[in-house]
Write a protein that holds these residues in place. Sequence first.
Motif, PDB file in Angstrom:
ATOM      1  N   UNK A  33      48.772  51.901  40.108  1.00  0.00           N
ATOM      2  CA  UNK A  33      47.522  51.601  40.796  1.00  0.00           C
ATOM      3  C   UNK A  33      47.214  50.119  40.655  1.00  0.00           C
ATOM      4  N   UNK A  34      46.408  49.623  41.570  1.00  0.00           N
ATOM      5  CA  UNK A  34      45.944  48.233  41.492  1.00  0.00           C
ATOM      6  C   UNK A  34      44.972  48.131  40.327  1.00  0.00           C
ATOM      7  N   UNK A  35      45.129  47.096  39.518  1.00  0.00           N
ATOM      8  CA  UNK A  35      44.278  46.934  38.346  1.00  0.00           C
ATOM      9  C   UNK A  35      42.906  46.426  38.778  1.00  0.00           C
ATOM     10  N   UNK A  36      41.864  47.066  38.259  1.00  0.00           N
ATOM     11  CA  UNK A  36      40.500  46.672  38.572  1.00  0.00           C
ATOM     12  C   UNK A  36      39.758  46.169  37.337  1.00  0.00           C
ATOM     13  N   UNK A  37      40.484  46.034  36.245  1.00  0.00           N
ATOM     14  CA  UNK A  37      39.874  45.609  34.979  1.00  0.00           C
ATOM     15  C   UNK A  37      39.656  44.105  34.956  1.00  0.00           C
ATOM     16  N   UNK A  38      38.727  43.696  34.115  1.00  0.00           N
ATOM     17  CA  UNK A  38      38.538  42.274  33.858  1.00  0.00           C
ATOM     18  C   UNK A  38      39.733  41.781  33.049  1.00  0.00           C
ATOM     19  N   UNK A  39      39.988  40.506  33.137  1.00  0.00           N
ATOM     20  CA  UNK A  39      41.111  39.901  32.420  1.00  0.00           C
ATOM     21  C   UNK A  39      41.056  40.272  30.940  1.00  0.00           C
ATOM     22  N   UNK A  40      42.154  40.843  30.438  1.00  0.00           N
ATOM     23  CA  UNK A  40      42.251  41.189  29.028  1.00  0.00           C
ATOM     24  C   UNK A  40      41.628  42.526  28.646  1.00  0.00           C
ATOM     25  N   UNK A  41      41.107  43.276  29.619  1.00  0.00           N
ATOM     26  CA  UNK A  41      40.431  44.531  29.292  1.00  0.00           C
ATOM     27  C   UNK A  41      41.093  45.755  29.911  1.00  0.00           C
ATOM     28  N   UNK A  42      42.279  45.614  30.439  1.00  0.00           N
ATOM     29  CA  UNK A  42      42.953  46.759  31.055  1.00  0.00           C
ATOM     30  C   UNK A  42      43.424  47.719  29.967  1.00  0.00           C
ATOM     31  N   UNK A  43      43.093  48.999  30.096  1.00  0.00           N
ATOM     32  CA  UNK A  43      43.520  49.971  29.080  1.00  0.00           C
ATOM     33  C   UNK A  43      45.011  50.286  29.137  1.00  0.00           C
ATOM     34  N   UNK A  44      45.707  49.792  30.154  1.00  0.00           N
ATOM     35  CA  UNK A  44      47.119  50.117  30.316  1.00  0.00           C
ATOM     36  C   UNK A  44      48.050  48.972  29.944  1.00  0.00           C
ATOM     37  N   UNK A  45      47.539  47.952  29.299  1.00  0.00           N
ATOM     38  CA  UNK A  45      48.428  46.915  28.812  1.00  0.00           C
ATOM     39  C   UNK A  45      47.951  45.512  29.102  1.00  0.00           C
ATOM     40  N   UNK A  46      48.671  44.586  28.515  1.00  0.00           N
ATOM     41  CA  UNK A  46      48.339  43.168  28.654  1.00  0.00           C
ATOM     42  C   UNK A  46      48.813  42.646  30.010  1.00  0.00           C
ATOM     43  N   UNK A  47      48.519  41.396  30.263  1.00  0.00           N
ATOM     44  CA  UNK A  47      48.863  40.757  31.529  1.00  0.00           C
ATOM     45  C   UNK A  47      50.356  40.868  31.824  1.00  0.00           C
ATOM     46  N   UNK A  48      51.192  40.665  30.799  1.00  0.00           N
ATOM     47  CA  UNK A  48      52.639  40.711  31.023  1.00  0.00           C
ATOM     48  C   UNK A  48      53.165  42.124  31.235  1.00  0.00           C
ATOM     49  N   UNK A  49      52.319  43.124  31.094  1.00  0.00           N
ATOM     50  CA  UNK A  49      52.717  44.502  31.371  1.00  0.00           C
ATOM     51  C   UNK A  49      52.219  44.957  32.735  1.00  0.00           C
ATOM     52  N   UNK A  50      51.845  44.005  33.566  1.00  0.00           N
ATOM     53  CA  UNK A  50      51.416  44.266  34.933  1.00  0.00           C
ATOM     54  C   UNK A  50      52.466  43.720  35.901  1.00  0.00           C
ATOM     55  N   UNK A  51      52.396  44.151  37.143  1.00  0.00           N
ATOM     56  CA  UNK A  51      53.403  43.820  38.141  1.00  0.00           C
ATOM     57  C   UNK A  51      52.755  43.131  39.333  1.00  0.00           C
ATOM     58  N   UNK A  52      53.528  42.284  40.009  1.00  0.00           N
ATOM     59  CA  UNK A  52      53.006  41.527  41.145  1.00  0.00           C
ATOM     60  C   UNK A  52      52.804  42.367  42.394  1.00  0.00           C
ATOM     61  N   UNK A  53      53.584  43.460  42.525  1.00  0.00           N
ATOM     62  CA  UNK A  53      53.429  44.292  43.720  1.00  0.00           C
ATOM     63  C   UNK A  53      53.619  45.766  43.359  1.00  0.00           C
TER      64      UNK A  53
END
Length: 165
Positions: free
Chosen positions: A17-37
């Motif tokens: 899913x598209x992340x809707x969390x504020x920077x640093x507050x995603x319950x599914x991981x840090x920035x480097x655990x997210x994907x560009x697409x």
Amino acid sequence: MSFHDKFHINPANGAVDKCRAKMGECPFGSYDQHFNDRRTAQNVAERKLQQFHDWTSRSRVPQEPGWHTEEIFDPSRPETTELCTIVLRGPLPAGTRLVMENGWELVRDGLTSGWYFTKGEDTRFMFSLEKDIANPVTNFSGVLMEVGGRLEFQEGTKPMHINWR
């Protein structure tokens, strides 16, 4: 780039899913655990879920209802057993366990930083992972490298943050 431009994978079910969390507050991981697409995240999630399915389908220890695989430790993939020691040294939420392919479970002692192996009513080998991971009595790392296992979380337990890359 903000989290709003990134996609994440829910480790409980592999949903992208598209992340809707504020920077640093995603319950599914840090920035480097997210994907560009979405496509890249979906491919990673499908590959990881297929690994989980392959491992649990050939496992000699069936997965109990209400438990979900968080991570697998496959003797044919040495990098996964190295990851195990890192994961087990970190904070594990209540409702997680390591199921070894020899039928034993590794459970954290709630009173100390120790661990013990249990199989039904039989409990053995209290040891501290921090002090001696290759203790000749427990031979934890030897068993893990020989037979493998899987880290599971119980339904209703917040899953850990694993790196889905």
